[in-house]
Motif scaffolding. Structure first.
Motif, short mmCIF file in Angstrom:
data_model
loop_
_atom_site.label_atom_id
_atom_site.label_comp_id
_atom_site.label_asym_id
_atom_site.label_seq_id
_atom_site.Cartn_x
_atom_site.Cartn_y
_atom_site.Cartn_z
N ARG A 183 -11.01 10.44 9.31
CA ARG A 183 -11.11 9.06 9.80
C ARG A 183 -9.94 8.21 9.29
NH1 ARG A 183 -14.48 9.12 5.30
NH2 ARG A 183 -14.51 7.22 4.02
N PHE A 184 -9.32 8.62 8.18
CA PHE A 184 -8.19 7.87 7.62
C PHE A 184 -6.92 8.04 8.46
CE2 PHE A 184 -10.76 8.76 3.73
CZ PHE A 184 -11.16 7.45 3.50
N LEU A 185 -6.89 9.03 9.35
CA LEU A 185 -5.73 9.21 10.23
C LEU A 185 -5.53 7.97 11.11
CD1 LEU A 185 -6.31 12.91 11.40
CD2 LEU A 185 -4.55 12.12 9.81
N GLY A 186 -6.63 7.43 11.60
CA GLY A 186 -6.55 6.24 12.45
C GLY A 186 -6.03 5.03 11.71
N ILE A 187 -6.38 4.91 10.43
CA ILE A 187 -5.92 3.78 9.62
C ILE A 187 -4.42 3.88 9.38
CG2 ILE A 187 -6.15 2.60 7.39
CD1 ILE A 187 -9.07 3.61 7.36
N ILE A 188 -3.94 5.09 9.08
CA ILE A 188 -2.50 5.29 8.84
C ILE A 188 -1.70 4.95 10.10
CG2 ILE A 188 -0.71 7.00 8.33
CD1 ILE A 188 -2.69 8.40 6.50
N LEU A 189 -2.18 5.40 11.26
CA LEU A 189 -1.49 5.09 12.52
C LEU A 189 -1.47 3.58 12.78
CD1 LEU A 189 -2.93 7.93 14.78
CD2 LEU A 189 -0.51 7.61 14.21
N LEU A 190 -2.56 2.91 12.48
CA LEU A 190 -2.63 1.46 12.68
C LEU A 190 -1.64 0.74 11.76
CD1 LEU A 190 -4.02 -0.96 14.01
CD2 LEU A 190 -5.75 -0.87 12.19
N VAL A 191 -1.59 1.16 10.49
CA VAL A 191 -0.65 0.55 9.53
C VAL A 191 0.79 0.77 9.98
CG1 VAL A 191 0.25 0.74 7.17
CG2 VAL A 191 -2.22 0.69 7.56
N GLU A 192 1.06 1.98 10.46
CA GLU A 192 2.41 2.31 10.91
C GLU A 192 2.82 1.44 12.11
OE1 GLU A 192 4.76 6.44 10.43
OE2 GLU A 192 2.89 6.53 11.55
N PHE A 193 1.90 1.29 13.04
CA PHE A 193 2.18 0.46 14.23
C PHE A 193 2.47 -0.98 13.82
CE2 PHE A 193 1.16 -2.27 17.76
CZ PHE A 193 1.66 -1.60 18.87
N ILE A 194 1.65 -1.52 12.92
CA ILE A 194 1.82 -2.92 12.49
C ILE A 194 3.14 -3.11 11.75
CG2 ILE A 194 0.90 -4.71 10.96
CD1 ILE A 194 -1.92 -3.60 11.65
N LEU A 195 3.47 -2.17 10.84
CA LEU A 195 4.72 -2.29 10.07
C LEU A 195 5.94 -2.21 10.98
CD1 LEU A 195 3.88 -0.14 6.91
CD2 LEU A 195 4.10 -2.62 7.04
N PHE A 196 5.92 -1.27 11.92
CA PHE A 196 7.05 -1.15 12.85
C PHE A 196 7.20 -2.41 13.70
CE2 PHE A 196 8.14 3.62 13.33
CZ PHE A 196 8.03 3.80 11.96
N ASP A 197 6.05 -2.98 14.10
CA ASP A 197 6.09 -4.18 14.93
C ASP A 197 6.56 -5.39 14.14
OD1 ASP A 197 5.59 -4.82 17.69
OD2 ASP A 197 4.00 -6.14 17.02
N CYS A 198 6.14 -5.49 12.88
CA CYS A 198 6.54 -6.61 12.02
C CYS A 198 8.04 -6.58 11.74
CB CYS A 198 5.77 -6.58 10.71
SG CYS A 198 4.04 -7.09 10.88
N LEU A 199 8.63 -5.39 11.70
CA LEU A 199 10.07 -5.29 11.47
C LEU A 199 10.85 -6.03 12.55
CD1 LEU A 199 10.81 -1.64 10.29
CD2 LEU A 199 11.25 -3.75 9.06
N ARG A 200 10.35 -5.94 13.79
CA ARG A 200 11.03 -6.63 14.90
C ARG A 200 11.05 -8.14 14.67
NH1 ARG A 200 9.02 -5.39 20.91
NH2 ARG A 200 9.91 -3.37 20.34
N LEU A 201 9.90 -8.69 14.27
CA LEU A 201 9.81 -10.13 14.01
C LEU A 201 10.69 -10.53 12.82
CD1 LEU A 201 5.95 -10.65 14.42
CD2 LEU A 201 7.74 -11.16 16.08
N PHE A 202 10.73 -9.68 11.80
CA PHE A 202 11.53 -9.96 10.61
C PHE A 202 13.02 -10.05 10.95
CE2 PHE A 202 13.82 -8.16 6.84
CZ PHE A 202 13.66 -9.26 6.00
#
Length: 333
Positions: free
Chosen positions: A232-251
């Motif tokens: 079940r932690f696989l889904g959390i890691i993917l979510l964190v990765e998506f958010i971090l990659f997306d936040c880089l664009r805004l940064f």
């Protein structure tokens, strides 16, 4: 001073394809150091992914192998794409969308894996009714709904949660297709945010927001349905990765908008510097999150565990049944 920097960036003669030679001409042996560090990150991820894929069929039931194999391939794919964009910075714009497509594919495959483990959508809905698990509508990013009454989990609502990441994947593929069409016909976008040639990027924001909202709700439900299962932690890691990659664009939008980031003569424009730095960071993130991700994928499902069709039954009722049987045996004795 700012005018001099702006004039220098405007007069750069940048070729259509900027590769290792051009990057070396701009930043020198710092680029060599980057390649060495990149290789030291790329090799472990690829080795771990290849070994796990080879052993997967012996660790998991046949039904779980295909979606898990897709998930194991996510970290090596992310590392390969970021490495490509670091070596050839002019591909950064297209690699950025490809990275998002790979992560979205991971979201879809994790949902498929979770549904199989839990025995299907009907089993999940039945489990939620027995445990009185409600739909967590106050999940991020729409935490404003926390005070609202939580509705019941139904088959229709579950289908919406499952469909949203698929829609996001389709939108990201369309975005890449449009960018490639622009490239093939030689069209140069205006660069303005509010423009017809940027409409596909504008539309992706609300779709992405809704898709991540639905996926987060699905993760909360799976946290209960797959209790005791580390996958079940696989889904959390993917979510964190998506958010971090997306936040880089805004940064980096902030850095370029404030003038804190500029070009590097003679071949790196501000646009190329942005993509180069983004992919440096993404390579570290893909390695740091990728190794634990592959480790979780490789974990065996113990033979003592119940089959998929009963994984989501109410454990409390099972314990109650066992205790009842034990009392009957004690009375008989």
């Amino acid at each position: 001073m700012m005018m001099n920097v702006s004039e220098t960036c405007d007069t750069l003669n940048i070729p259509a394809i900027v590769g290792p030679t051009e990057v070396y001409s701009s930043i020198g042996h710092w680029n060599t150091a980057v390649y060495i560090i990149l290789a030291l990150h790329l090799l472990p991820v690829w080795c771990a992914g290849t070994i796990t894929l080879y052993r997967l069929s012996s660790h998991l039931p046949p039904l779980l192998v295909p979606p898990t194999a897709w998930l194991v391939s996510i970290p090596p794919a992310l590392m390969s794409l970021t490495a490509t964009a670091i070596v050839i910075p002019s591909l950064g714009k297209y690699v950025e969308v490809l990275l998002e497509i790979v992560i979205c594919l991971g979201l879809v495959k994790f949902i498929q894996l979770s549904i199989i483990i839990c025995g299907g959508p009907e089993n999940i809905v039945s489990f939620c009714k027995k445990r009185k698990i409600k739909l967590p509508i106050g999940s991020p990013p729409f935490v404003c709904f926390l005070p609202c009454r939580k509705p019941e989990v139904t088959r229709t609502k579950l289908n919406i949660l499952v469909f949203a990441p698929i829609l996001l994947l389709v939108v990201k593929i369309c975005m890449l297709a449009i960018d490639l069409i622009f490239l093939s016909i030689g069209y140069h976008p205006s660069g303005d945010f509010i423009a017809y040639d940027n409409l596909h990027n504008i539309l992706s924001f609300p779709v992405g927001l809704i898709a991540i909202y639905c996926y987060t709700m699905f993760n909360f439900i799976m946290n209960d349905c797959m209790e005791g299962n580390s996958k079940r932690f696989l889904g959390i890691i993917l979510l964190v990765e998506f958010i971090l990659f997306d936040c880089l664009r805004l940064f980096f939008i902030f850095l370029t908008g404030t003038g804190m980031l500029t070009c590097v003569a003679p071949f790196l424009s501000q646009h190329l510097v942005v993509h180069l730095l983004k992919n440096y960071i993404k390579a570290f993130l893909a390695t740091g999150l990728g190794i634990p991700f592959i480790k979780l994928c490789s974990k065996k499902i113990e033979t003592s565990m119940p089959p998929a069709s009963v994984l989501c039954t109410s454990m409390s009722s099972l314990v109650s049944d066992e205790s009842t049987k034990q009392r009957i045996v004690d009375v008989q004795e």
